[in-house]
Write a protein that holds these residues in place. Sequence first.
Motif, short mmCIF file in Angstrom:
data_model
loop_
_atom_site.label_atom_id
_atom_site.label_comp_id
_atom_site.label_asym_id
_atom_site.label_seq_id
_atom_site.Cartn_x
_atom_site.Cartn_y
_atom_site.Cartn_z
N LYS A 188 0.94 -1.07 -0.16
CA LYS A 188 0.03 -0.04 0.00
C LYS A 188 0.84 1.28 -0.04
O LYS A 188 0.50 2.26 -0.62
CB LYS A 188 -1.01 -0.07 1.21
N LYS A 189 2.05 1.16 0.65
CA LYS A 189 2.75 2.38 0.68
C LYS A 189 3.38 2.79 -0.47
O LYS A 189 3.70 3.94 -0.89
CB LYS A 189 3.87 2.21 1.95
N LEU A 190 3.94 1.66 -1.23
CA LEU A 190 4.52 1.92 -2.63
C LEU A 190 3.58 2.46 -3.50
O LEU A 190 3.82 3.24 -4.23
CB LEU A 190 5.23 0.37 -2.93
N ILE A 191 2.44 1.80 -3.51
CA ILE A 191 1.44 2.25 -4.69
C ILE A 191 1.13 3.67 -4.01
O ILE A 191 0.58 4.41 -5.11
CB ILE A 191 0.04 1.20 -4.34
N GLU A 192 0.76 3.97 -2.95
CA GLU A 192 0.44 5.31 -2.77
C GLU A 192 1.29 6.30 -3.34
O GLU A 192 1.19 7.35 -3.65
CB GLU A 192 0.20 5.44 -1.23
N ILE A 193 2.79 5.99 -2.92
CA ILE A 193 3.77 6.93 -3.40
C ILE A 193 4.06 7.12 -5.08
O ILE A 193 3.94 8.07 -5.38
CB ILE A 193 5.34 6.18 -2.98
N ILE A 194 3.64 5.84 -5.62
CA ILE A 194 3.68 5.77 -7.19
C ILE A 194 2.63 6.74 -7.54
O ILE A 194 2.57 7.65 -8.44
CB ILE A 194 3.57 4.71 -7.67
N GLU A 195 1.41 6.72 -6.93
CA GLU A 195 0.28 7.25 -7.31
C GLU A 195 0.29 8.69 -7.00
O GLU A 195 -0.16 9.49 -7.99
CB GLU A 195 -1.10 6.50 -7.10
N ARG A 196 0.84 9.18 -5.87
CA ARG A 196 0.78 10.59 -5.43
C ARG A 196 1.65 11.23 -6.15
O ARG A 196 1.50 12.44 -6.69
CB ARG A 196 1.23 10.48 -4.17
N TYR A 197 2.84 10.83 -6.77
CA TYR A 197 3.90 11.53 -7.42
C TYR A 197 3.97 11.06 -8.95
O TYR A 197 4.82 11.32 -9.79
CB TYR A 197 5.54 11.03 -6.86
N ASN A 198 2.98 10.28 -9.44
CA ASN A 198 2.71 9.88 -10.74
C ASN A 198 4.12 9.27 -11.36
O ASN A 198 4.51 9.49 -12.56
CB ASN A 198 2.36 11.19 -11.69
N LEU A 199 4.69 8.38 -10.60
CA LEU A 199 5.87 7.72 -11.09
C LEU A 199 5.56 6.59 -12.11
O LEU A 199 6.53 6.48 -12.68
CB LEU A 199 6.44 6.83 -9.62
N ASP A 200 4.63 6.39 -12.58
CA ASP A 200 4.45 5.30 -13.46
C ASP A 200 4.52 5.84 -14.91
O ASP A 200 4.43 5.12 -15.95
CB ASP A 200 2.97 4.43 -13.45
N ARG A 201 4.54 7.26 -14.97
CA ARG A 201 5.01 7.99 -16.24
C ARG A 201 6.09 7.32 -16.76
O ARG A 201 6.44 7.48 -17.92
CB ARG A 201 4.72 9.47 -16.07
N PHE A 202 6.95 7.05 -15.92
CA PHE A 202 8.49 6.70 -16.26
C PHE A 202 8.58 5.34 -16.90
O PHE A 202 9.33 4.66 -17.73
CB PHE A 202 9.43 6.83 -14.84
N ASP A 203 7.57 4.43 -16.23
CA ASP A 203 7.12 3.00 -17.12
C ASP A 203 6.93 3.19 -18.16
O ASP A 203 7.34 2.55 -19.23
CB ASP A 203 6.22 2.31 -16.25
N SER A 204 5.79 4.06 -18.41
CA SER A 204 5.48 4.26 -19.90
C SER A 204 6.51 4.84 -21.02
O SER A 204 6.32 4.54 -22.09
CB SER A 204 4.26 5.45 -19.68
N GLU A 205 7.20 5.67 -20.28
CA GLU A 205 8.48 6.38 -21.32
C GLU A 205 9.25 4.97 -21.80
O GLU A 205 9.70 5.25 -22.81
CB GLU A 205 9.05 7.42 -20.75
N VAL A 206 9.54 4.39 -20.90
CA VAL A 206 10.34 3.05 -21.28
C VAL A 206 9.63 2.16 -22.13
O VAL A 206 10.02 1.77 -23.06
CB VAL A 206 10.79 2.29 -20.10
N LEU A 207 8.40 1.79 -21.91
CA LEU A 207 7.71 0.83 -22.78
C LEU A 207 6.98 1.57 -24.10
O LEU A 207 6.71 0.44 -24.64
CB LEU A 207 6.47 0.22 -22.00
N GLY A 208 6.97 2.75 -24.22
CA GLY A 208 6.41 3.42 -25.14
C GLY A 208 4.97 3.32 -25.39
O GLY A 208 4.69 3.40 -26.53
N LYS A 209 4.33 3.51 -24.49
CA LYS A 209 2.70 3.66 -24.50
C LYS A 209 2.23 4.10 -23.21
O LYS A 209 2.94 4.64 -22.32
CB LYS A 209 2.28 2.10 -24.17
N ILE A 261 -11.46 2.62 1.05
CA ILE A 261 -11.22 2.63 -0.43
C ILE A 261 -9.69 3.30 -0.43
O ILE A 261 -9.28 3.89 0.54
CB ILE A 261 -12.13 3.65 -1.26
N SER A 262 -9.11 2.98 -1.50
CA SER A 262 -7.72 3.43 -1.76
C SER A 262 -7.87 4.06 -3.20
O SER A 262 -8.49 3.94 -3.93
CB SER A 262 -6.65 2.36 -1.82
N ILE A 263 -6.58 5.02 -3.14
CA ILE A 263 -6.55 6.05 -4.32
C ILE A 263 -6.09 5.03 -5.61
O ILE A 263 -5.45 4.14 -5.41
CB ILE A 263 -5.19 6.88 -4.16
N GLY A 264 -7.07 5.27 -6.87
CA GLY A 264 -6.67 4.52 -7.81
C GLY A 264 -7.53 3.26 -8.06
O GLY A 264 -7.72 2.52 -9.01
#
Length: 270
Positions: A188-209, A261-264
Amino acid sequence: MYKIKLYKIFVGLFLLLFLASCGSKKKVVTHRNEEKKEVSTKKESQSSPKRESAPRGSYANVVEEYVANFYEIAQDEMRLYKIPASITLAQGILESGAGKGDLTRRANNHFGIKCHDWEGDKVYHDDDRSQECFRKYNDPKYSYRDHSLFLSQRSRYADLFELDPDDYEAWAKGLRAAGYATDRLYPKKLIEIIERYNLDRFDSEVLGKTNRRERREVAVEANGSNYYIVQKGDTLYSISKRNNITVEDLQRINNLANNNISIGQELILK
């Protein structure tokens, strides 16, 4: 005698005029200095930079600086080892106190990796027990590389690499299931950090989607108001009021045992 009196009166008047002229000059100079100060202050305020997205010195600002410093390294590790950059960054933020933790400052150790069979430099730090042995690195990038090797070379983490590389939720839960952390709230802590700071955008850049969040928003838009993605600050009650549905119906439709409930999280509205 009369001439002497006249002379004294003349001298007195002269002194009064002289002092008055000195006083008026002093006032003019002071006024000009104040004007100069006012103009200088205005120039400084006009040239001052815009405020940053988070107040300087705040925790959010510290995290943003951490992300700016290390996201490229996390992306490089993702390209080589298939570990989501978002997960690596979130773990680094959590384990290192966004780079401000004592172990990180002393040893460049961003992931709290202990010595085990380590033959490199070491430091001793209080953790579960007093003065445990931790790995020390000359540069933070080596800590990131060791984190990648730590996960990719141990059989207990093998199932993680079968997961979708942009499914950070599954990775967060998988790390806990594989024994990376004993804290039951670790995913939960990891997911909240990822969603609060929109870190999954870096995954998208690598994957090109587009990232998972963007795909979910498109899906929600395509389905009208049948679904809702929980945002920061939402409660089940506030969502129910905005969408003309009772809390009880939301719980029933979504098989919720309580109001948590949780963010996302995706909620069915109809």
